[in-house]
Enzyme design. Structure first.
Site, short mmCIF file in Angstrom:
data_model
loop_
_atom_site.label_atom_id
_atom_site.label_comp_id
_atom_site.label_asym_id
_atom_site.label_seq_id
_atom_site.Cartn_x
_atom_site.Cartn_y
_atom_site.Cartn_z
N CYS A 142 -3.75 7.18 5.33
CA CYS A 142 -3.68 6.89 3.90
C CYS A 142 -4.96 7.27 3.19
O CYS A 142 -5.01 7.27 1.95
CB CYS A 142 -3.35 5.43 3.66
SG CYS A 142 -4.32 4.31 4.70
N GLU A 188 0.87 -1.18 0.00
CA GLU A 188 0.00 0.00 0.00
C GLU A 188 0.90 1.22 0.00
O GLU A 188 1.72 1.39 0.90
CB GLU A 188 -0.90 -0.01 1.23
CG GLU A 188 -1.85 1.18 1.30
CD GLU A 188 -2.54 1.29 2.63
OE1 GLU A 188 -2.58 2.41 3.17
OE2 GLU A 188 -3.02 0.26 3.14
#
Length: 526
Positions: free
Chosen positions: A304, A267
């Protein structure tokens, strides 16, 4: 603090004895060094950790779901027992507030119990049975049965921005352990003490539940000196990473260049676009601006999923912009996780501010470069200029956003030009949603989670959550790093043809002793 920190790696059931310094934690607010000094795992210790994981794999993977579930539940209980220690050390190392650390502790233990329940029930293995038809013409049909099986030892890299939920015993580790894969964790330099407290908790749980040595190890020393050798080791069968695009792509290259390439679930970056339709503005622009600002600045913009890109119809949203300008202008800088993250944030904000065609809507007092505090900032730009400048699609990892203005037709035409994202959000009315189906479809092609009339911060840990997306948000948009579906990253399907009943796993036996859901001759049955 009750937990005693040794500053050494966890190598199976032993502690590391290396002497090369791997650094110290830094007080996020003051910059003062925190004891102890951490020592890097030696090459021999790094190799031993992986070898122990490989030796543990056939034993651990053969355990029942109930046995592995008991291990995960024991980890959760051990972590809850040191929640005060984690809050105390975590606040010092990260600058995150006490409430955030305690909330993240609860999320971490909740993830572990979610996976425990999943594997205790057992249907997740997707057992499929096609019974033999020996009299079928022109060719007989053999008996074929398949199920998901664990890959092998897994390397997990801790995240800087989630010292618990995406680190030592976070979602990646929980999913891999649930699947039956031993885990070798590489600690993050930003919060080594927090990592050690959790590592000790996992170690105690492993011993208490009789897990084989090597089911878990925790290594200090950084990605280059320790992480890369772990990924290169032939026993490692998958890698999980949360961090920068540069770090994720570097690991992807290392894994791809092995004699046996392996998957990397990284990620990496996402600006999480938000599209504001006129109906949403008509409902209340000031309230919408306040909700957006809260999502943008949550965690000093270091989630995020903080929304860093907004599409606003031209000629609309004057109240929205004015209220957002007020909120940003009167805000206070927040302490960022590390000096390096703070420096990179300031540099990226300055790069946006200095780009031709970009106008500054509002900024709070700019921090001194390199000191770490994150000062909110919002910029505006036209759709045309946005499409001309690649920099403007980039991530300002912190509490900053870019507002792109253009016609609805221009906005809709721009969505396909975006990079892959973890999330995409659309605000409007139910009627508008129906009228803009192509826009919704375009957002769904670019993101793993599409949100209506909400904001992307706050990722629910549940069975249906997708926290992933097309590159570069993740390295593999077919997977998720949050929720029970993430277990699928650490397994592969294996078919058994013409095996006798006694040689089959319980999940594939005719009697179905575990009572799980299975597909038998094309029909889902229990």
């Amino acid at each position: 603090m009750k937990s005693q920190l040794s500053g050494t790696s966890v190598i199976g059931y032993a502690r590391g004895a290396g002497e090369t310094p791997a650094g110290q934690a830094v007080h996020a607010a003051s910059g003062a060094k925190l004891e102890p000094v951490y020592t890097a795992a030696t090459p021999e210790e790094t190799n031993l950790a992986v070898e122990l994981a490989e030796a543990a794999f056939p034993i651990y993977s053969a355990l029942s779901g109930r046995e592995r579930g008991a291990f995960l539940r024991a980890i959760a209980a051990e972590i809850e027992g040191v929640a005060d220690d984690l809050a105390e050390r975590g606040v010092l190392e990260t600058g995150l507030p006490d409430g955030r650390l305690r909330g993240e502790t609860a999320r971490t233990t909740g993830q572990l119990r979610l996976f425990a329940a999943l594997i205790e029930e057992g249907s997740w293995v997707d057992a499929r049975i096609e019974r033999a038809q020996p009299d079928r013409a022109p060719l007989p049909k053999p008996d074929i049965r398949s199920m998901l099986r664990p890959l092998g030892p897994v390397a997990v890299f801790c995240a800087s921005n989630f010292p618990l939920a995406f680190s030592v015993a976070g979602g990646d580790t929980a999913a891999a352990l649930a699947a039956g894969c031993p885990v070798v964790v590489i600690a993050h330099h930003a919060h080594p003490g927090t990592a050690e407290i959790v590592g000790q908790a996992v170690l105690r749980a492993a011993l208490a539940t009789g897990m084989p040595e090597g089911v878990f190890s925790l290594l200090y020393g950084g990605g280059r000196s320790v992480g890369v050798p772990v990924v290169q080791h032939p026993a490692i069968q998958a890698v999980s990473f949360t961090g920068s695009r540069a770090g994720g792509t570097a690991l992807m290259e290392v894994a791809a260049n092995r004699p046996q390439p392996i998957p990397v679930y990284a990620e990496m970056s996402s600006v999480n676009p938000v599209v504001l339709l006129p109906g949403a503005l008509d409902r209340g622009e000031a309230a919408l601006a306040e909700a957006f600002f809260n999502s943008l600045t949550l965690g000093v913009g270091q989630f995020c999923t903080n929304p860093g890109l907004v599409f606003l119809p031209e000629g609309k949203g004057l109240v929205f912009l004015d209220r957002l300008k007020q909120l940003v202008g009167t805000s206070m800088p927040g302490t960022m996780l590390t000096e390096g993250i703070g420096k990179t944030y300031v540099e990226s904000v300055e790069a946006f501010a200095g780009t031709a065609g970009v106008e500054t809507l509002s900024r709070c007092a700019a921090p001194e470069v390199g000191k770490g505090p994150g000062a909110p900032a919002v910029f505006t730009v036209s759709v045309r200029r946005f499409l001309e400048e690649d920099l403007l699609q980039g991530e300002m990892f912190g509490p900053a956003a870019l507002i792109v203005q253009g016609s609805l037709a221009e906005i809709e035409a721009t969505i396909p030009e975006l990079e892959g994202q973890l999330t995409a959000t659309i605000h409007g009315t139910d009627e508008e949603l129906g009228h803009h189906a192509p826009l919704v479809a375009a957002l769904a092609r670019k993101a793993g989670r599409v949100i209506f009339n909400g904001f992307p911060t706050g990722v629910e840990v549940c069975h249906s959550m997708v926290h992933g997306g097309p590159f570069p948000s993740t390295s593999d948009g077919r997977s998720t790093s949050v929720g029970s579906m993430s277990i699928q990253r650490f397994v592969r399907a294996v078919a058994y043809q013409a095996f006798p009943q006694a040689a089959l796993a319980p999940e594939l036996q005719d009697e179905n002793p575990l009572g799980i859901w299975r597909m038998v001759n094309g029909e889902r049955v229990r």
